[in-house]
Design an enzyme around this catalytic site. Structure first.
Site, mmCIF file in Angstrom:
data_model
loop_
_atom_site.group_PDB
_atom_site.id
_atom_site.type_symbol
_atom_site.label_atom_id
_atom_site.label_comp_id
_atom_site.label_asym_id
_atom_site.label_seq_id
_atom_site.Cartn_x
_atom_site.Cartn_y
_atom_site.Cartn_z
ATOM 1 N N THR A 27 3.353 4.286 8.336
ATOM 2 C CA THR A 27 4.106 4.119 7.095
ATOM 3 C C THR A 27 4.163 5.457 6.342
ATOM 4 O O THR A 27 3.336 6.350 6.576
ATOM 5 C CB THR A 27 3.445 3.080 6.177
ATOM 6 O OG1 THR A 27 2.162 3.577 5.759
ATOM 7 C CG2 THR A 27 3.280 1.737 6.882
ATOM 8 N N ARG B 188 0.818 -1.207 0.000
ATOM 9 C CA ARG B 188 0.000 0.000 0.000
ATOM 10 C C ARG B 188 0.858 1.265 0.000
ATOM 11 O O ARG B 188 0.631 2.198 -0.758
ATOM 12 C CB ARG B 188 -0.929 0.012 1.217
ATOM 13 C CG ARG B 188 -2.126 -0.928 1.125
ATOM 14 C CD ARG B 188 -1.797 -2.395 1.082
ATOM 15 N NE ARG B 188 -1.046 -2.831 2.258
ATOM 16 C CZ ARG B 188 -0.356 -3.963 2.350
ATOM 17 N NH1 ARG B 188 -0.296 -4.791 1.307
ATOM 18 N NH2 ARG B 188 0.286 -4.285 3.446
ATOM 19 N N THR C 72 -2.693 1.695 6.447
ATOM 20 C CA THR C 72 -2.383 2.290 5.149
ATOM 21 C C THR C 72 -3.476 2.000 4.127
ATOM 22 O O THR C 72 -3.766 2.831 3.267
ATOM 23 C CB THR C 72 -1.023 1.786 4.626
ATOM 24 O OG1 THR C 72 -0.057 1.844 5.676
ATOM 25 C CG2 THR C 72 -0.540 2.644 3.479
ATOM 26 N N CYS D 79 0.179 1.744 12.358
ATOM 27 C CA CYS D 79 0.476 0.568 11.531
ATOM 28 C C CYS D 79 0.181 -0.615 12.442
ATOM 29 O O CYS D 79 0.710 -0.684 13.565
ATOM 30 C CB CYS D 79 1.924 0.571 11.068
ATOM 31 S SG CYS D 79 2.447 -0.967 10.264
ATOM 32 N N CYS E 51 -5.385 -2.827 8.749
ATOM 33 C CA CYS E 51 -4.218 -2.258 8.056
ATOM 34 C C CYS E 51 -4.511 -0.780 7.890
ATOM 35 O O CYS E 51 -5.466 -0.411 7.176
ATOM 36 C CB CYS E 51 -4.002 -2.917 6.697
ATOM 37 S SG CYS E 51 -2.784 -2.055 5.667
ATOM 38 N N LYS F 263 8.254 -6.665 9.780
ATOM 39 C CA LYS F 263 7.675 -7.548 8.760
ATOM 40 C C LYS F 263 8.601 -8.719 8.448
ATOM 41 O O LYS F 263 8.142 -9.786 8.032
ATOM 42 C CB LYS F 263 7.375 -6.749 7.493
ATOM 43 C CG LYS F 263 6.120 -5.872 7.613
ATOM 44 C CD LYS F 263 5.817 -5.169 6.306
ATOM 45 C CE LYS F 263 4.511 -4.387 6.385
ATOM 46 N NZ LYS F 263 3.315 -5.255 6.470
#
Length: 230
Positions: A122, A46, A82, A191, A80, A161
């Site tokens: 992000t 994204r 984003t 996030c 999520c 991640k």
């Protein structure tokens, strides 16, 4: 039944579901919140799309929404942050309501009389700017870190991640503990994978944060509880 559009990333989706289970505190299976999960890790990144115009995630996001609706979902949550960049487009093409992370967080902050927050997120979420736009409507001031600190945050997110939770947490803390941000009352973890890292590093760190997954899970639980009581 609540539809969960997940996979962004998979750890955040599992964490959201665990929060929902913990909030329910059911004495039997039947007391828990019914969910339908569509976890699609293959949805294009994204933030990359928003910042640099990579592959557009929207077609797969909309496809997942339609799958959840076809499966019987009555409302949808997206763990999520984003991905909320596409919220308005998704709502316009959805026949059922979709929770908005920034609105739920704004309601929480307003109830707690918190007026100055920082955002850890992000690059895509910063550029999308929906947190500032929505929280301003509630009289809440949102501070963004400077560009160097945003790069440190992105390095931390990438480490998380990759499974390096402690390394990721250390990068986040370098920003959150900087004297430049001493007036901030709470940090929004914008996030949904960030709480995993901070909790793994030191559970007490979350007391100074607003956990987006926790807020979304609470909103879903309250929605289901109100619906079940009617």
């Amino acid at each position: 039944m609540i539809g969960v559009l997940g996979g962004m990333g998979p750890m955040a989706t599992i964490d959201f579901l665990q929060r929902l289970i913990d909030l329910t505190n059911g004495r039997s299976d039947q007391e828990h919140v019914p969910t339908l999960v569509c976890s699609l890790p293959q949805i294009p990144d994204r933030s990359s799309y928003i910042v640099a115009k990579g592959e557009d995630p929207y077609p797969l996001l909309l496809d997942a929404i339609n799958r959840l609706i076809s499966g019987g979902a009555e409302s949808i949550v997206i763990p999520c942050c984003t991905a909320h960049h596409w919220y308005d487009m998704l709502v316009d093409n959805s026949s059922i309501p979709i929770f908005h992370v920034a609105i739920e967080i704004a309601e929480y902050l307003k109830a707690k009389n918190i007026q100055k927050v920082g955002l850890i997120a992000t690059e895509g979420t910063y550029k999308s700017n929906y947190f500032k736009r929505i929280l301003k409507q509630y009289g809440i001031e949102v501070t963004y870190p400077n560009n160097l600190d945003i790069q440190m945050i992105m390095a931390g997110i990438r480490q998380i991640k990759h499974g390096s939770l402690n390394l990721g947490a250390k990068n986040l803390l370098r920003v959150m503990n900087h004297k430049n941000y001493s007036e901030i009352q709470k940090w929004i973890l914008g996030c949904t994978e960030l709480p995993l890292a901070l909790r793994s590093f030191n559970q007490e760190l979350l007391s100074g944060c607003v956990d987006s997954n926790e807020i979304l899970a609470r909103a879903c639980f309250e929605y289901w509880e109100n619906k079940a009581s009617k």
